[in-house]
Design a protein around this motif. Structure first.
Motif, short mmCIF file in Angstrom:
data_model
loop_
_atom_site.label_atom_id
_atom_site.label_comp_id
_atom_site.label_asym_id
_atom_site.label_seq_id
_atom_site.Cartn_x
_atom_site.Cartn_y
_atom_site.Cartn_z
N SER A 176 48.05 24.61 22.23
CA SER A 176 48.74 25.97 21.80
C SER A 176 49.27 25.62 20.18
O SER A 176 49.72 26.83 19.50
N HIS A 177 48.97 24.65 19.61
CA HIS A 177 49.42 24.17 18.49
C HIS A 177 48.57 23.09 17.71
O HIS A 177 48.88 21.96 18.23
N CYS A 178 47.50 23.16 16.79
CA CYS A 178 46.85 22.38 16.15
C CYS A 178 46.66 22.67 14.94
O CYS A 178 45.95 23.54 14.66
N HIS A 179 47.00 21.78 13.99
CA HIS A 179 46.31 22.12 12.45
C HIS A 179 45.10 21.58 12.21
O HIS A 179 44.82 20.70 11.42
N LEU A 180 43.94 22.15 12.80
CA LEU A 180 42.72 21.91 12.79
C LEU A 180 42.03 22.00 11.23
O LEU A 180 41.13 21.47 10.95
N LEU A 204 54.48 30.68 6.72
CA LEU A 204 54.86 30.12 5.74
C LEU A 204 55.79 28.76 6.30
O LEU A 204 56.80 29.16 6.62
N HIS A 205 55.41 27.39 6.43
CA HIS A 205 56.20 26.59 7.16
C HIS A 205 57.21 25.84 6.48
O HIS A 205 56.93 25.90 5.23
N PRO A 206 58.30 26.13 7.26
CA PRO A 206 59.62 25.74 6.40
C PRO A 206 59.56 24.28 5.47
O PRO A 206 60.06 23.98 4.60
N LEU A 217 58.69 28.54 20.79
CA LEU A 217 59.12 27.41 20.12
C LEU A 217 58.49 26.16 20.29
O LEU A 217 58.49 25.60 21.36
N HIS A 218 57.66 25.71 19.21
CA HIS A 218 56.70 24.68 19.12
C HIS A 218 57.57 23.40 19.02
O HIS A 218 58.39 23.20 18.46
N ALA A 219 56.88 22.19 19.48
CA ALA A 219 57.56 21.03 19.28
C ALA A 219 58.88 21.05 19.81
O ALA A 219 59.74 20.26 19.11
N THR A 248 49.16 19.78 20.81
CA THR A 248 49.06 18.62 20.33
C THR A 248 49.74 18.33 18.79
O THR A 248 50.28 17.29 18.38
N ASP A 249 49.76 19.24 18.10
CA ASP A 249 50.36 19.43 16.79
C ASP A 249 49.48 18.47 15.64
O ASP A 249 49.92 17.89 14.90
N ALA A 250 48.30 18.20 16.49
CA ALA A 250 47.51 17.34 15.46
C ALA A 250 47.24 18.05 14.28
O ALA A 250 47.35 19.01 13.82
N GLY A 254 53.04 32.59 12.16
CA GLY A 254 53.35 31.05 12.38
C GLY A 254 52.44 29.97 11.45
O GLY A 254 51.44 30.55 11.21
N GLU A 255 52.83 28.84 11.11
CA GLU A 255 54.16 28.44 11.84
C GLU A 255 55.64 28.65 10.65
O GLU A 255 55.14 28.30 9.46
N ILE A 256 56.33 29.36 11.33
CA ILE A 256 57.64 29.55 10.30
C ILE A 256 58.79 28.92 11.28
O ILE A 256 58.65 28.44 12.41
ZN ZN Z 1 52.72 22.28 13.21
#
Ligand code: ZN
Length: 297
Positions: free
Chosen positions: A6-10, A71-73, A165-167, A215-217, A101-103
Motif C-alpha cells: 500500500s506504500h512503495c516509492h517505486l 507534496l511530501h512534508p 495513516l502510513h508508517a 514497505t515504504d521501499a 499523497g504522500e501528504i
Molecule cells: Zn513514503
C-alpha cells in the motif's frame, strides 16, 4: 496468496537501475499490486507515466501500479506554493490517481519545526486535504511525532473520504482515534523489529480490518532483510540496505505471528482493507473475499 504493497516509492531514483527486476521479484513474492505515492511535483509526470505503463492487466508477471499525487512534508524546501494549484489541475485531469499523497506533517526533523517551516507544513497539508475533499479522494498521510496536529487538521478541513495513516508509529489509543476519523493504519518494516513493543501492541490490539501493509521501499528495511544487500553482500557499518516491495511478506509474517492468525487469512483481509481504504478498482478485488462491512464513521 496475493498482497498489495500500500506504500512503495517505486518511482524513486534508487530503482532506476533495476526497476523491472524489482517489480518481477515483488510479483514472484505474491505482490500483485503496488500503490506509488508521490513526494515532489517535479516527479509527478514520471510517476504517472510509470504507473500507466503498468495499469491493470497490461503487464502479465508484474504488479499493477496505482499512482497517488501529493507534496511530501519532508521535502518542504522543494515545494513551490504554486504546486497546490498544479495538484488541483492534475487531480481534475487524471482519473487514474487513486489518492492524494504522500501528504502530512513531520516534527522529527529540526529544520521542519522552526515556526515558519511548521506553519508552511500545516498550510500545505490543509490545502491538500481540501483538494482531497473537493475531489472525494482518500489520502495517504505521513505523520511523525505530531499525531494530535494531524488529527486537528483532518477535523478542521472535515476530511471524510478515508485513506491511510502510513508508517503508523503511535499508541493504541491514537490508532483508535485515526480509525474513528475513517483512516486505516499502514504498518511495515518497523513492525518486524523485535524491540518494537509499542507498534507490536498496536498490531495485536485492534481488529484486523484496521490495517494495511506496506514497505515504504526504498526506506524502512524489514528486520529479516536488514543485514544483507539484495545481492547477498553483508551490510557494512554505516551502509543502508535498500528496501524492496518483494520484502512485503516479512511484514505479513510478523503480523500473523503476533496475532496468532493464518497468513492466508490476514493476506485476504489486508487486501480487502487496501481496496476499501483507497477504493481501488473492483477488478482487483481478491476472489473469495467478501466486501468489508466495517463502518468507519
Ligand atoms: Zn513514503
Amino acid at each position: 496468496m496475493e498482497l498489495i504493497d500500500s506504500h512503495c516509492h517505486l518511482d524513486a531514483p534508487e530503482f532506476d537501475a533495476d526497476r523491472p527486476v524489482v517489480m518481477a521479484a515483488a510479483r514472484a513474492a505474491g505482490v500483485a499490486g503496488i500503490v506509488v505515492p508521490a513526494y515532489v511535483a517535479a516527479r509527478w509526470h514520471e510517476l504517472l507515466t510509470l504507473c500507466r505503463a503498468h495499469a491493470v492487466a497490461s503487464s502479465p508477471g508484474l504488479p499493477v501500479l496505482w499512482p497517488a499525487l501529493g507534496l511530501h512534508p519532508v521535502h518542504l524546501a522543494a515545494h513551490d506554493d504554486a504546486d497546490v494549484g498544479v495538484l488541483a489541475d492534475a487531480l481534475a485531469a487524471h482519473a487514474d490517481v487513486v489518492a492524494v499523497g504522500e501528504i502530512g506533517l513531520d516534527r522529527f526533523l529540526p529544520e521542519l519545526t522552526a515556526p515558519a517551516a511548521w506553519a508552511r507544513q500545516v498550510r500545505l497539508f490543509e490545502a491538500q486535504l481540501a483538494l482531497a475533499k473537493q475531489h472525494d479522494l482518500p489520502v495517504i498521510v505521513h505523520a511523525r511525532r505530531c499525531h494530535a496536529d494531524i488529527m486537528a487538521c483532518l477535523k478542521r478541513v472535515g476530511h471524510r473520504s478515508g485513506g491511510i495513516l502510513h508508517a503508523f508509529s503511535g499508541s493504541v489509543e491514537e490508532a483508535r482515534q485515526y480509525r474513528r476519523l475513517g483512516l486505516h493504519l499502514g504498518l511495515g518494516g518497523p513492525l518486524t523489529y523485535p524491540q518494537a513493543n509499542r507498534l507490536r501492541a498496536v498490531a495485536q490490539a485492534l481488529p484486523a480490518d484496521a490495517f494495511v501493509i506496506e514497505t515504504d521501499a526504498p526506506d524502512l528495511i524489514p528486520h529479516p532483510q536488514h543485514a544483507h544487500h539484495a545481492d547477498g553482500r553483508p551490510r557494512q557499518p554505516g551502509e543502508r540496505v535498500r528496501n524492496s516491495p518483494a520484502y512485503l511478506p516479512s511484514v505479513l509474517a510478523t503480523f500473523a505471528e503476533l496475532r496468532g492468525e493464518a497468513p492466508e487469512v490476514l493476506a485476504a483481509q489486508f487486501w480487502q482493507n487496501t481496496v476499501t481504504a483507497l477504493r481501488l478498482p473492483s477488478v482487483m478485488a481478491s476472489p473469495g473475499v467478501t466486501a468489508s462491512a466495517t463502518a468507519i464513521s
